[in-house]
Design an enzyme around this catalytic site. Structure first.
Site, PDB file in Angstrom:
ATOM      1  N   PRO A  42       0.861  -1.191   0.000  1.00 43.70           N
ATOM      2  CA  PRO A  42       0.000   0.000   0.000  1.00 43.70           C
ATOM      3  C   PRO A  42       0.896   1.238   0.000  1.00 43.70           C
ATOM      4  O   PRO A  42       1.722   1.404   0.889  1.00 43.70           O
ATOM      5  CB  PRO A  42      -0.784  -0.134   1.317  1.00 43.70           C
ATOM      6  N   VAL A  44       0.915   5.457  -0.423  1.00 49.68           N
ATOM      7  CA  VAL A  44       0.126   6.677  -0.490  1.00 49.68           C
ATOM      8  C   VAL A  44       0.235   7.278  -1.884  1.00 49.68           C
ATOM      9  O   VAL A  44       1.320   7.485  -2.418  1.00 49.68           O
ATOM     10  CB  VAL A  44       0.568   7.684   0.589  1.00 49.68           C
ATOM     11  N   GLN A  96      -6.650  -1.288   2.333  1.00 48.78           N
ATOM     12  CA  GLN A  96      -6.082  -0.985   3.646  1.00 48.78           C
ATOM     13  C   GLN A  96      -6.770   0.243   4.254  1.00 48.78           C
ATOM     14  O   GLN A  96      -6.943   1.263   3.584  1.00 48.78           O
ATOM     15  CB  GLN A  96      -4.589  -0.708   3.568  1.00 48.78           C
ATOM     16  N   CYS A 125       2.119   3.045   9.946  1.00 47.42           N
ATOM     17  CA  CYS A 125       2.422   4.413   9.523  1.00 47.42           C
ATOM     18  C   CYS A 125       3.094   5.179  10.660  1.00 47.42           C
ATOM     19  O   CYS A 125       2.537   5.296  11.758  1.00 47.42           O
ATOM     20  CB  CYS A 125       1.151   5.139   9.102  1.00 47.42           C
ATOM     21  N   LYS A 166      -1.073  -4.983   8.924  1.00 50.14           N
ATOM     22  CA  LYS A 166       0.285  -4.651   8.500  1.00 50.14           C
ATOM     23  C   LYS A 166       0.930  -3.827   9.601  1.00 50.14           C
ATOM     24  O   LYS A 166       0.416  -2.785   9.994  1.00 50.14           O
ATOM     25  CB  LYS A 166       0.281  -3.859   7.184  1.00 50.14           C
ATOM     26  N   HIS A 198       6.618  -5.190   8.309  1.00 51.85           N
ATOM     27  CA  HIS A 198       7.699  -4.353   7.808  1.00 51.85           C
ATOM     28  C   HIS A 198       8.874  -4.532   8.767  1.00 51.85           C
ATOM     29  O   HIS A 198       8.741  -4.277   9.964  1.00 51.85           O
ATOM     30  CB  HIS A 198       7.245  -2.894   7.771  1.00 51.85           C
ATOM     31  N   ASN A 228       7.959  -7.302   4.310  1.00 50.44           N
ATOM     32  CA  ASN A 228       7.994  -5.997   3.644  1.00 50.44           C
ATOM     33  C   ASN A 228       9.297  -5.285   3.989  1.00 50.44           C
ATOM     34  O   ASN A 228       9.686  -5.223   5.148  1.00 50.44           O
ATOM     35  CB  ASN A 228       6.794  -5.162   4.097  1.00 50.44           C
ATOM     36  N   ARG A 253       9.136   0.656  -2.784  1.00 51.05           N
ATOM     37  CA  ARG A 253      10.048   1.460  -3.591  1.00 51.05           C
ATOM     38  C   ARG A 253      10.536   0.715  -4.830  1.00 51.05           C
ATOM     39  O   ARG A 253      10.618   1.277  -5.926  1.00 51.05           O
ATOM     40  CB  ARG A 253      11.260   1.885  -2.755  1.00 51.05           C
TER      41      ARG A 253
END
Length: 373
Positions: A42, A44, A96, A125, A166, A198, A228, A253
């Site tokens: 996901p 942004v 998400q 986040c 996540k 992550h 991740n 990325r």
């Protein structure tokens, strides 16, 4: 066949049917022909429908939407129209949500679940606004909210849909690695279908991900784990999967710079640029931004500097036709406007938008990178 035998046979058949998954996400994880599930993170603004269409052409198995604020999605029809777009080919798809309470999470999920294959709770986040308002990584300090969100939705969720979380690692010390494992086990017990981890903490940015902790987490839960972080090539994904055993590999990325990553391309294939120019777009800014990333290794430095500063869709298309000899571009993509769509909600209000693109695509990424990788 007597009545008892018939009853037992019927019961066995029901159990067999019940054990078979009708969910395309779970089917991906269970597919014996797949070494691992290839997943787009996901992101942004960037993991929107058009980009999902593109990467599905290059062996990406599973896509996530950008994070959507659950409260805004429930309250505003305008937010629903702006934040979420899909079509019949956009599957399997995970939506998400950002939520800080189970009510918003469940209500938003109930609205969107007919149009996707599962919903995910963002617990990673690290942006200050999110932490201050109890969203994202702040939920790692409030695991009861995470578990309540999962439990409450699990009670309402159709059997053929998934619920997932996540999250980030709690810290990079051995003792806190055990806390990360314990949290994942608690989330599993609450009823998630899979977990995405992550491999960095909230405070880490460019440090290497903690593969050892990811390996321990994967070995400590029974649901699939998606890794991740740091996946910039297919070989990265293969190496990390072999070490950690995780069933999914998620790129952010890497796939943003190279949509052909999961198909084994080292750089963006020219066909991906061609395909991007022939997907129907609605906004010039995101149309151009993606091309800045994709063309980083396809253009000379001088050409990149010129391309990245272009302001009109017609100029962008003409430039690529000349430099890369791209034919037959979709005519509507020559006349795209600049007004950004899908930007309602507090999540987006805290990230500044530049109407022009800097000469280096990393400058764009750096301002938002912690949101998704």
């Amino acid at each position: 066949m007597n009545l008892i035998t018939k009853h037992l046979a019927t019961k066995i058949i029901i159990q067999i049917i019940s054990s078979m998954s009708n969910n395309p996400v779970i089917d991906l994880f269970d597919d014996p022909s797949k070494k691992f599930v290839k997943v787009c993170a996901p992101m942004v603004r960037y993991s929107k429908l058009q980009f999902r269409k593109l990467i599905r052409m290059y062996e990406c198995d599973l896509c996530f939407t950008p994070m959507i604020m659950a409260d805004s999605y429930v309250k505003s029809a305008k937010a629903r129209a702006h934040e979420f777009q899909t079509d019949t080919d956009d599957r399997p798809l995970i939506v998400q949500f950002g939520a800080n309470n189970s009510s918003d999470f469940v209500n938003a999920s109930n609205l969107i679940i007919p149009y996707c294959d599962g919903v995910d709770l963002n617990c990673g986040c690290p942006q200050r606004w999110a932490l201050n308002d109890g969203y994202g990584a702040q939920l790692l300090k409030n695991p009861e909210i995470i578990k309540d969100c999962v439990r409450q939705l699990h009670n309402h969720l159709p059997a053929n849909k998934t619920i997932s979380v996540k999250l980030r690692l709690l810290d990079n010390h051995r003792q806190d690695s055990l806390k990360s494992i314990d949290l994942c086990q608690q989330i599993e017990a609450a009823g998630v279908s899979f977990i995405t981890v992550h491999g960095r903490t909230v405070l880490q940015k460019n440090e290497a991900i903690d593969q050892e902790c990811l390996k321990l987490i994967n070995e400590s839960v029974n649901v699939p784990v998606i890794l991740n972080g740091d996946i910039k090539s297919l070989s990265d994904a293969i190496t990390m999967q072999e070490y950690t055993g995780c069933k999914g590999m998620m790129s952010a990325r890497g796939i943003l710079h190279n949509p052909g990553l999961f198909a084994g391309y080292q750089n963006t294939p020219l066909s991906a640029v061609q395909n991007w120019l022939n997907i129907n777009h609605t906004n010039y800014l995101w149309f151009h931004h993606h091309l800045v990333f994709m063309c980083e290794n396809l253009l000379t430095k001088t050409a990149r500097n010129t391309f990245n500063q272009l302001r009109k869709a017609s100029d962008v298309v003409s430039f690529l036709e000349d430099q890369l000899h791209i034919p037959n571009v979709l005519p509507s993509n020559r006349i795209l406007g600049k007004k950004p769509g899908g930007t309602s909600g507090a999540y987006y209000e805290n990230v500044g938008i530049k109407e022009s693109v800097s000469s280096q695509p990393e400058d764009i990424v750096d301002s938002i990178i912690n949101l998704f990788d």
